[in-house]
Design an enzyme around this catalytic site. Structure first.
Site, PDB file in Angstrom:
ATOM      1  N   GLU A   1      66.797  24.727   4.249  1.00  0.00           N
ATOM      2  CA  GLU A   1      65.694  23.777   4.089  1.00  0.00           C
ATOM      3  C   GLU A   1      64.617  24.225   3.106  1.00  0.00           C
ATOM      4  O   GLU A   1      63.701  23.453   2.824  1.00  0.00           O
ATOM      5  CB  GLU A   1      65.087  23.473   5.459  1.00  0.00           C
TER       6      GLU A   1
ATOM      7  N   GLU B   1      62.876  31.441  18.271  1.00  0.00           N
ATOM      8  CA  GLU B   1      63.543  30.906  17.082  1.00  0.00           C
ATOM      9  C   GLU B   1      63.669  31.949  15.977  1.00  0.00           C
ATOM     10  O   GLU B   1      64.663  31.987  15.260  1.00  0.00           O
ATOM     11  CB  GLU B   1      62.779  29.684  16.552  1.00  0.00           C
TER      12      GLU B   1
END
Length: 675
Positions: free
Chosen positions: A466, A610
């Site tokens: 991304e 994460e």
């Protein structure tokens, strides 16, 4: 640096004694505490370091528009398991207890807390998100008196701040053999779209007629409670339970009455039957297991990852998990590619019925995907990057992934194909799989720009990496689109339908670029910069676009040096692990296996964040990736058009054996022997 030191000490402390099924904590620091979740695929309860408190109650499928981004967000439910306990007129709290211990039993999906209160009592409580009852939870409390004591126990119902128009109710229903005391609250979601309801009741151990008297107290609009008092003699043990249910108008047309009926049902089932059926349900789930011989810590960690995925998904719901599952409000509870590409494959091979809920979620939003494609000038169906209840695009406007991260459409289609591949369910393929596959294939046929043979370009996308925004011919997007078109064609042939010949025409002309050094190029303007997460390496797995071992290794050795050591999501290293295991390089595979999650663990229960040093657990996406590394990498499982097979792979040198039980519809066992 301080956080890293704490993590290191925490990991070192845990390394000496690992129970494969239990995560225990005795050194609990409330300032450095990351709760662990007990969930049943519908309702999640997140633990707290405070006695008799839980941090959050999260209900799947309940969204409203509030908070950041002008998009739908998960809602917290009423905290229906919070309670208080007074002993001899004084409140039990964190400052007045010793020997505080918490433990998650993953085998039974039970979270237990125990401690001593002064020299007066030993107290324990355990709560469950009941697997057999999707909207119902249970907490059992045990008090062993060291002296004669008087206790007052209270169940406290409190509304989260975001809810409004709170209404509180208390009912006593007298029956010949039981008195039902119901503590009930309702509230509207922030825009008034949903009605959220919760109700609970006490379950006493005394026979009818000798139960303590229950008293209701109204404190303010957002909180009320019911309580009872009891004297306990020295040496005696006293037990009681709280059962409660939470449900919204997203789940039921009459949530207020449903919450109370479900709570009455739990009361009359009784504690023993509630726990019996809960445990039977989890016994059934754990028939599909991963057993590691030779690495006790990896075994415990893998069980934790499996436990969380099992907890976050439920059969028959048509719901799909967000990156944080039911562990909180992370990522607004939205559904991304995290579901299909990262969590789904492990669930698909171990419990196809759980994976079916996830793909049913997408099928039920196929019409919304068609409208999304139309709005963007394309044909077929275009799935949103972030999805919630309705299936419209829910990505905040400031994030370019919403309008441009188109690979999600192929990810959904590949998941649909893989469900058929594992189950061989042709009726499902006809009714639900093919509609998804054909509509998404039509999208890609309209999405490509036809610039000559071998140049059906896919321009202006956000890559799977991304950090690469608005690029052309991204490797993962292009290869995923090809797979989508190929699977749609295969599905048509299986069903006796004539496929659109343009699908394979497009698939055969979508380019996958290479650099001068022979490495697969991430996108048309890629020049060797750092990457956020796996992209090119996904072409070897799961896409099977690249099958030559030399090319797979070449791409691995190049891109493994492009991932920063910090600040990136915990998925990429899992793919490195998987591919190196299949290449037979067990040392590199084991290095990336450890790097995939050990630096991401948070105390006191080794919950995965994460990113390395991150503080937003539980990252179910990362867990799903690591489980794939174990199942498909070390274990060599492979999903093919004919079902699950086992391919060549290698185990870490310290692992003696890997056994995978309960795979696929036939519940087969696969194993891999160490060297």
């Amino acid at each position: 640096m301080k956080h890293a030191l704490v993590i290191f000490l925490f990991i070192a402390e845990c390394a000496f004694a690992q129970d494969p099924w239990k995560l225990s904590a005795t050194q609990i620091d409330p300032a450095n505490y990351y709760g662990i979740t007990v969930a049943n695929g519908m309702i999640g309860i997140v633990s707290s370091p405070e006695p008799f408190k839980v941090k959050d109650v999260v209900l799947a499928g309940a969204y409203d528009l509030y908070g950041r981004g002008r998009v739908s967000n998960f809602l917290r439910s009423f905290n229906l398991l919070n309670m208080s306990l007074d002993i001899d007129g004084r409140r039990v709290d964190a400052k007045s207890i010793t020997g505080f211990r918490q433990e998650l039993d993953m085998r039974q999906a039970a979270f237990a807390t125990s401690f001593d209160y002064a020299d007066k009592a030993t107290i324990s409580y355990t709560y469950y998100s009941l697997r057999q009852l999707p909207y119902t939870v249970l907490m059992e409390v045990s008090i062993t008196a060291k002296k004669d004591i008087a206790i007052t126990g209270a169940s406290v119902m409190e509304a989260p701040d975001a809810l409004k128009d709170v209404q509180n109710y208390y009912n006593e229903i007298d029956r010949p053999h039981v008195v039902l005391s119901l503590l009930t609250s309702t509230a509207k979601s922030p825009t008034g779209k949903l009605l959220m309801c919760a109700s609970n009741t006490f379950l006493f151990s005394e026979p009818h007629g000798r139960e303590p008297r229950v008293i209701h107290e109204m404190w303010d609009n957002n909180m009320h409670l019911m309580k009872f008092s009891k004297t306990i003699k020295a040496g005696e043990q006293y037990r009681f339970s709280i059962a409660g249910s939470s449900i919204t108008s997203a789940h039921h047309d009459d949530p207020l009455n449903a919450a109370e009926r479900l709570t009455i049902y739990a009361k009359l089932e009784g504690r023993d039957r509630l726990l019996k059926f809960h445990q039977q349900a989890w016994d059934s789930l754990w028939k599909s297991d991963i057993v590691i011989d030779g690495d006790a810590q990896a075994q415990q960690d893998v069980h934790s990852m499996l436990y969380h995925l099992y907890s976050f998904v439920r059969e028959g719901t048509a719901l799909s998990p967000s990156p944080m599952g039911l562990s909180g409000l992370g990522y607004n509870g939205h559904v991304f590619w995290d579901a299909e590409l990262w969590m789904y494959p492990a669930l698909l091979v171990l419990h196809p019925e759980l994976a079916k809920s996830m793909i049913e979620y997408r099928f039920q939003r196929l019409d919304a995907a068609r409208r999304n494609a139309f709005a963007n000038g394309f044909k077929g169906a275009m799935y949103p990057w972030e999805s919630a209840e309705s299936g419209v695009e829910e990505t905040p406007v400031w994030a370019l992934s919403g309008p441009f991260e188109h690979h999600i459409t192929a990810d959904v289609a590949i998941a649909a194909w893989n469900y058929y591949a594992v189950t061989q369910d042709k009726q499902w393929l006809h009714d639900k799989g093919y509609p998804i596959l054909s509509a998404t294939a039509d999208f890609w046929a309209s999405r490509v720009e036809r610039n000559g043979v071998g140049k059906y370009d896919i321009k202006n996308v956000v890559a799977a990496d991304e950090w690469a925004e608005n690029v052309d011919n991204n490797a993962f997007t292009n290869a995923a689109a090809k797979a989508n078109l190929q699977y749609a064609t295969q599905a048509a042939n299986i069903l006796g339908i004539t496929p659109d010949p343009d699908w394979m025409q497009v698939a055969n002309n979508i380019p996958v670029l290479k650099m001068d050094n022979g490495v697969t190029q991430e996108h048309a303007t890629y020049k060797g910069e750092g990457i956020k997460q796996a992209d090119v390496n996904l072409l070897a797995y799961p896409l099977k676009e690249i099958t030559d071992p030399k090319q797979i290794r070449r791409d691995l050795e190049y891109y493994e040096t492009r991932v920063p050591t910090e600040g990136t999501p915990a998925m990429t290293q899992a793919i490195f692990t998987l591919l190196y295991a299949r290449l037979g390089d067990e040392d590199k595979a084991y290095h990336w296996f450890k790097d995939a999650y050990l630096p991401n663990l948070n105390p006191p229960f080794r919950v995965i964040a994460e990113t390395k040093g991150g503080t937003n657990p539980y990252f179910a996406t990362g867990a799903g990736g690591i489980l794939q590394a174990v199942l498909m990498g070390f274990g060599g499982l492979e999903i093919t058009p004919k079902g699950i097979i086992q391919v060549k792979s290698s185990l870490p040198s310290t692992w003696k054996r890997l056994t995978i039980t309960g795979t696929g519809p036939g519940k087969k066992t696969y194993s891999r022997q160490g060297k």
